[in-house]
Design a protein around this motif. Structure first.
Motif, mmCIF file in Angstrom:
data_model
loop_
_atom_site.group_PDB
_atom_site.id
_atom_site.type_symbol
_atom_site.label_atom_id
_atom_site.label_comp_id
_atom_site.label_asym_id
_atom_site.label_seq_id
_atom_site.Cartn_x
_atom_site.Cartn_y
_atom_site.Cartn_z
ATOM 1 N N THR A 1 0.810 -1.219 0.000
ATOM 2 C CA THR A 1 0.000 0.000 0.000
ATOM 3 C C THR A 1 0.842 1.266 0.000
ATOM 4 O O THR A 1 0.585 2.186 -0.770
ATOM 5 C CB THR A 1 -0.943 0.003 1.209
ATOM 6 N N THR A 2 1.871 1.342 0.859
ATOM 7 C CA THR A 2 2.682 2.555 0.905
ATOM 8 C C THR A 2 3.734 2.599 -0.194
ATOM 9 O O THR A 2 4.402 3.626 -0.366
ATOM 10 C CB THR A 2 3.377 2.679 2.278
ATOM 11 N N GLN B 1 -3.936 6.930 5.900
ATOM 12 C CA GLN B 1 -3.811 7.995 4.915
ATOM 13 C C GLN B 1 -3.879 9.379 5.549
ATOM 14 O O GLN B 1 -3.428 10.359 4.956
ATOM 15 C CB GLN B 1 -4.922 7.873 3.875
ATOM 16 N N GLN C 1 -0.664 11.338 5.813
ATOM 17 C CA GLN C 1 -0.109 11.779 4.538
ATOM 18 C C GLN C 1 -0.967 12.852 3.882
ATOM 19 O O GLN C 1 -0.460 13.880 3.449
ATOM 20 C CB GLN C 1 0.017 10.573 3.598
ATOM 21 N N VAL C 2 -2.275 12.617 3.813
ATOM 22 C CA VAL C 2 -3.151 13.526 3.076
ATOM 23 C C VAL C 2 -3.465 14.780 3.878
ATOM 24 O O VAL C 2 -3.383 15.909 3.367
ATOM 25 C CB VAL C 2 -4.454 12.809 2.674
ATOM 26 N N PRO D 1 5.205 8.771 3.508
ATOM 27 C CA PRO D 1 4.689 7.452 3.876
ATOM 28 C C PRO D 1 5.448 6.810 5.030
ATOM 29 O O PRO D 1 4.848 6.188 5.908
ATOM 30 C CB PRO D 1 4.845 6.647 2.586
ATOM 31 N N TYR E 1 -10.450 14.272 -0.847
ATOM 32 C CA TYR E 1 -9.008 14.420 -0.818
ATOM 33 C C TYR E 1 -8.542 15.807 -1.239
ATOM 34 O O TYR E 1 -7.340 16.041 -1.341
ATOM 35 C CB TYR E 1 -8.370 13.384 -1.743
#
Length: 482
Positions: free
Chosen positions: A48-49, A304, A307-308, A314, A438
């Protein structure tokens, strides 16, 4: 030995393992089942990362990235029950070794992939092989250790599984920040070869109560679970009312209903439905489903968040989730040691209650600029709750059925957990999308808060269900009678 297993298959099944593990050191048995299980758990999350690096290297589209993840999850969830049933019939050790070998080869194929479709195909084979490793690792462990050490051994097994969860985001984050992404998979090759040799030397062959195969049951369960998981995973992407999703969910439901009908009439059922006459077995699987749905759906978004919403890398995000992901490594073995004294019900209720409080806490305090110190305590509580849950759920599952049915029981429990993961990600992602997005950090938090709150409510439901579990568990001796 295979020859001994063939001879023993004609005798009445033993009520449990011998008083001592037949001269096999407990550490060797734990390594033999734990190392391959760690690989499978790690590869469920490690990609995923690393997806941004893989996207650049393979010129992959967004759809390709989704399939890099889903191609592993779908066959893994769909084939868990099938693998457990096959292991009961053709030999658990034999299938376990085949699963490790196939997983190792598929890992090499992943590393050698030069096109997105190659990586997707190799990941699908990885998932299918992992389905043979995960449930049989617990079954083989339970059969190899004496009764007095079983709870502790299952606790350590849960800690190893927790280590895979913990290290996955960190390994993926390190890859994203400079390592070659192919080493995610190349590392599995020498580890897999070592695991094959260790398992071949250490583990003994065993089978379930029936040597007959149920091909219709295998086909119906595999196709039904695959269709349901596909529909749930793609519901958010294509729309819950889209033709493909509705058709998949309807077909999956019909196939699963057909599977249940067939299992009631099959001469040698893959899944004896009498298992569910055990209150413990039925309730512990319901709790496992709500646990996976609420927790892993929340983890999907919270991973997330750093990060977002907060702009971290990550690897930095992976480090900040460590209070959650590392705690089960410590707590799960302790829970395994204490389960005999405190009882599975008390530990599962405590674990689910702690998780529900932690998720609710995170939903309340999460903002785009929240200090990490504010999040550290609920993250640690969530990890403690998971650690209190893993070993007791496994212990209750294995203890609620007779020894010959433990392979099927383990496969059922793991399959239900994986279904919970898929449903949780899809449902909580839908709640997130309905309330945020996002575009900005604040928009992400707007979606995150209600989604994690739903996850907390689902886990709290699991805590309530766990109140009906008996404090102690005992096998249902008549489960194999027709």
């Amino acid at each position: 030995m295979p020859s001994a297993a063939v001879a023993d298959s004609a005798a009445p099944p033993s009520p449990g393992p011998p008083d001592r593990p037949d001269g096999r050191p407990l550490a060797a048995v734990l390594a033999a089942v734990g190392v391959p299980m760690f690989m499978v758990t790690l590869d469920n999350l490690v990609v995923t990362t690393a997806l941004p690096v893989v996207r650049t290297e393979l010129d992959a589209s967004l759809t390709d990235l989704q399939w890099f993840v889903n191609a592993y999850t779908l066959p893994f969830a769909a084939l868990l029950l099938t693998a457990a049933a096959l292991g009961d019939r053709i030999g658990r050790r034999r299938l376990f070794l085949a699963g490790i070998a196939l997983f190792t080869l598929a890992s090499a194929a992943c590393a050698l992939a030069t096109e997105p479709w190659m990586l997707t195909a190799a990941r699908a084979v990885q998932g299918a092989a992992g389905a043979a490793v995960m449930p049989l690792s617990l079954t083989l462990l339970a059969a190899a250790v004496p009764e007095r050490l079983r709870n502790a051994a299952i606790g350590i097994w849960g800690g190893i599984s927790g280590l895979g969860v913990a290290v996955g985001p960190l390994v993926g984050g390190a890859v994203v920040e400079g390592l070659d992404w192919t080493w995610i998979f190349w590392l599995n090759v020498p580890i897999g070869l070592l695991a094959i040799g260790l398992a071949a030397i250490t583990l003994r062959e065993s089978r379930g109560p029936s040597s007959r195969l149920d091909p219709i049951g295998l086909a119906l369960s595999t196709a039904g679970v695959l269709a349901l998981v596909w529909g749930v995973v793609h519901g958010e992407e294509h729309g819950w009312t889209s033709t493909g999703v509705v058709a998949a969910l309807a077909a999956g439901t019909a196939l699963v209903c057909g599977f249940l009908w067939w299992e009631r009439h099959a001469p040698a059922p893959m899944l004896p439905l009498r298992l569910f006459r055990s209150r413990t077995f039925s309730l512990v699987n319901a709790v496992a489903f709500t646990f996976s749905l609420g927790v892993f759906g929340s983890v999907f978004l919270l991973a997330q968040f750093f990060q977002v919403a907060q702009g971290l890398s990550p690897l930095e995000a992976g480090v900040r989730t460590m209070p959650w992901t590392m705690a089960p490594m410590v707590v799960a073995p302790l829970a395994g040691l204490l389960v005999g004294r405190l009882g599975v019900r008390n530990l599962i209720v405590a674990g689910q209650g702690t998780l529900a409080v932690a998720l609710g806490w995170l939903a309340l305090v999460s903002t785009a600029d929240v200090a990490y110190g504010v999040l550290a305590v609920p993250l640690a509580l969530a990890g403690i709750g998971m650690g209190l849950t893993f070993a007791p759920i496994s212990t209750a599952t294995m203890a609620s059925v007779p020894a010959p049915a433990r392979g099927v029981a383990s496969g059922t429990n793991n399959s239900i957990r994986e279904l919970g993961v898929a449903v949780g990600v899809a449902v909580l992602a839908s709640v997130f999308a309905a309330n945020g997005g996002y575009a900005t950090g604040a928009s992400f938090v707007d979606g995150l808060m209600p989604a994690v709150a739903v996850g907390a409510a689902v886990v709290a439901l699991g805590a309530v269900l766990a109140l009906w579990l008996p404090r102690t568990t005992s096998p249902i001796d008549n489960v194999t009678r027709r």
